[in-house]
Scaffold this motif. Structure first.
Motif, short mmCIF file in Angstrom:
data_model
loop_
_atom_site.label_atom_id
_atom_site.label_comp_id
_atom_site.label_asym_id
_atom_site.label_seq_id
_atom_site.Cartn_x
_atom_site.Cartn_y
_atom_site.Cartn_z
N LEU A 134 0.83 -1.20 0.00
CA LEU A 134 0.00 0.00 0.00
C LEU A 134 0.87 1.26 0.00
CD1 LEU A 134 -2.71 1.49 0.26
CD2 LEU A 134 -2.58 1.12 2.73
N GLN A 135 1.95 1.25 0.77
CA GLN A 135 2.83 2.41 0.82
C GLN A 135 3.47 2.67 -0.54
OE1 GLN A 135 5.37 1.48 4.14
NE2 GLN A 135 4.06 2.55 5.60
N GLU A 136 3.82 1.61 -1.26
CA GLU A 136 4.35 1.80 -2.62
C GLU A 136 3.32 2.47 -3.52
OE1 GLU A 136 6.58 -1.19 -4.72
OE2 GLU A 136 6.96 -2.29 -2.84
N ALA A 148 1.71 3.41 -12.33
CA ALA A 148 2.41 2.55 -11.38
C ALA A 148 1.61 2.42 -10.09
CB ALA A 148 3.80 3.10 -11.08
N SER A 149 0.99 3.51 -9.65
CA SER A 149 0.17 3.47 -8.45
C SER A 149 -1.05 2.57 -8.65
CB SER A 149 -0.30 4.89 -8.10
OG SER A 149 -1.10 4.89 -6.94
N ALA A 150 -1.64 2.61 -9.86
CA ALA A 150 -2.80 1.75 -10.15
C ALA A 150 -2.41 0.28 -10.06
CB ALA A 150 -3.35 2.09 -11.53
N VAL A 151 -1.23 -0.06 -10.59
CA VAL A 151 -0.78 -1.45 -10.56
C VAL A 151 -0.53 -1.90 -9.12
CG1 VAL A 151 1.06 -3.02 -11.26
CG2 VAL A 151 0.17 -1.35 -12.89
N MET A 152 0.14 -1.05 -8.32
CA MET A 152 0.41 -1.41 -6.93
C MET A 152 -0.87 -1.45 -6.11
SD MET A 152 3.49 -2.15 -7.01
CE MET A 152 3.50 -2.60 -5.27
N ALA A 159 -3.35 -8.95 -2.45
CA ALA A 159 -2.79 -9.38 -1.17
C ALA A 159 -3.88 -9.53 -0.11
CB ALA A 159 -1.73 -8.39 -0.71
N ILE A 160 -4.88 -8.64 -0.15
CA ILE A 160 -5.99 -8.74 0.79
C ILE A 160 -6.76 -10.04 0.59
CG2 ILE A 160 -8.20 -7.71 1.47
CD1 ILE A 160 -7.02 -4.98 0.75
N TYR A 218 -6.48 5.87 -4.85
CA TYR A 218 -5.76 6.56 -3.79
C TYR A 218 -6.67 7.51 -3.02
CZ TYR A 218 -2.39 9.51 -1.43
OH TYR A 218 -1.70 10.21 -0.49
N LYS A 219 -7.60 8.16 -3.70
CA LYS A 219 -8.51 9.08 -3.01
C LYS A 219 -9.34 8.35 -1.98
CE LYS A 219 -8.80 12.42 -6.78
NZ LYS A 219 -9.63 13.02 -7.81
N GLY A 220 -9.69 7.10 -2.27
CA GLY A 220 -10.43 6.31 -1.30
C GLY A 220 -9.54 5.71 -0.25
N MET A 221 -8.25 5.49 -0.59
CA MET A 221 -7.35 4.79 0.30
C MET A 221 -6.53 5.73 1.17
SD MET A 221 -7.60 1.53 -0.14
CE MET A 221 -6.04 0.73 0.21
#
Length: 347
Positions: A134-136, A148-152, A159-160, A218-221
């Motif tokens: 998540l931090q990545e 890249a953020s979308a892929v991570m 992972a969840i 990311y806006k939700g996370m």
């Protein structure tokens, strides 16, 4: 500080107030969400230094030639946590970057990058391996690497599912299984599906280059919303005193487990903020308190929410309601008054 802001709103006495700003602060809008304490705040500008010069010069007040800027570094102090925030800012003329075509206007500086990165302290209830992924996702988003953020983000979701026991089949099937098992409700299932699709798009070539499109995860996370519901609020639910099964829980609160956990996500930060400034009787504290007392009559947000819901649902008398939660009748009265529940029957 706010006198130079052009967009203003009025207070109760017709005083000028700054507009609400959900984004991060910069010199142009020195208020907003602090990336350190994650609270809405205003900021004092501590100072600025050049980050990028252009080829121009201006004559300063002391008669010296001064190089003009494209970017600057600004340090701003949050008035809530009293810690500095560092902002890399780009010079604007009016609403256009100064190194682009513009039609004139006031010189101002607007943020490009912020330090520290927002949302880098996730709940300890989230497994460490998922936290690292998540931090990545958050770091790459802050660096404007949206694909890249979308892929991570998709990898975080995968992972969840593994952590929740779904290790076989494609991700779409795993999400559907978690919904059927009641681990994800329909809303969280829809959220997970969006992340899967956006992650797929980020991993393959497409012409889309849109911050809002790739940044929706990311806006939700950024405040841990879905992960808080899946992990942290689930843990709090399991710590509440009623464990008689879904039928009994629904009879006491009027909600099922998933409904309670989602409501708890919204309730907890409001409750925590309130009790930083008020005691259990609802009286204002002389100083801010950030941790609950170890002998608190209602420890944790889940217990407080359960206290309120069971009162609203069952309308018990003070003695009975206090006994259920291990409280004296006096503490039950004070808690009920603080929560605006009115005066329950003493006996």
């Amino acid at each position: 500080m706010f006198n130079r802001l052009t967009n203003k709103k009025k207070g109760q006495r017709e005083e000028e107030l700054p507009q609400d700003h959900d984004g991060l602060p910069n010199s142009h809008t020195p208020y907003g969400l602090c990336p350190r304490c994650d609270k809405q705040s205003s900021f004092d500008i501590l100072g600025s230094l050049p980050a990028t010069f252009d080829s121009g010069y201006i004559l300063s007040q002391d008669g010296q030639n001064k190089r003009t800027l494209i970017d600057q570094v600004t340090s701003m102090e949050c008035r809530n946590c009293h810690q500095p925030v560092i902002v890399i800012e780009q010079e604007y003329i009016g609403d256009s970057p100064s190194n682009k075509k513009h039609s004139g206007g006031l010189i101002n500086y607007r943020g490009l990058f912020w330090w520290p990165i927002q949302g880098m302290n996730p709940s300890s209830d989230i497994p460490e391996e998922i936290q690292r992924i998540l931090q990545e996702a958050k770091i790459t988003f802050s660096a404007q690497c949206y694909r890249a953020s979308a892929v991570m983000s998709r990898r975080t979701l995968e992972a969840i599912t593994v952590d929740k026991g779904e290790t076989e089949g494609v991700l779409a099937k795993r999400i559907k299984n978690l919904i059927n098992e009641g681990i994800l409700d329909k809303n969280l299932g829809d959220w997970a599906t969006e992340i899967r699709l956006i992650g797929n798009s980020g991993a393959h070539f497409d012409p889309i280059n849109n911050k809002e499109y790739y940044g929706c995860f990311y806006k939700g996370m950024k405040k841990g919303c879905p992960l808080s519901i899946v992990y942290a609020n689930t843990r709090q639910f399991n710590e509440q005193p009623f464990h008689g099964g879904p039928t009994q829980f629904n009879a006491i609160t009027g909600l099922n487990q998933q409904e309670f956990i989602i409501l708890l996500y919204h309730f907890a930060p409001l409750e925590e903020e309130y009790y930083r400034h008020h005691d259990l009787k609802g009286e204002a504290r002389k100083s801010v308190r950030y941790d609950e007392r170890s002998d608190n009559s209602l420890p944790g947000s889940a217990n407080k929410l359960l206290f309120m819901l069971s009162y609203i649902k069952e309308n018990p008398n003070q003695a009975y309601h206090g006994a259920v939660f291990g409280m004296s009748q006096g503490n039950q009265f004070h808690c009920g008054s603080a929560y605006g529940l009115g005066s329950s029957r003493p006996y």
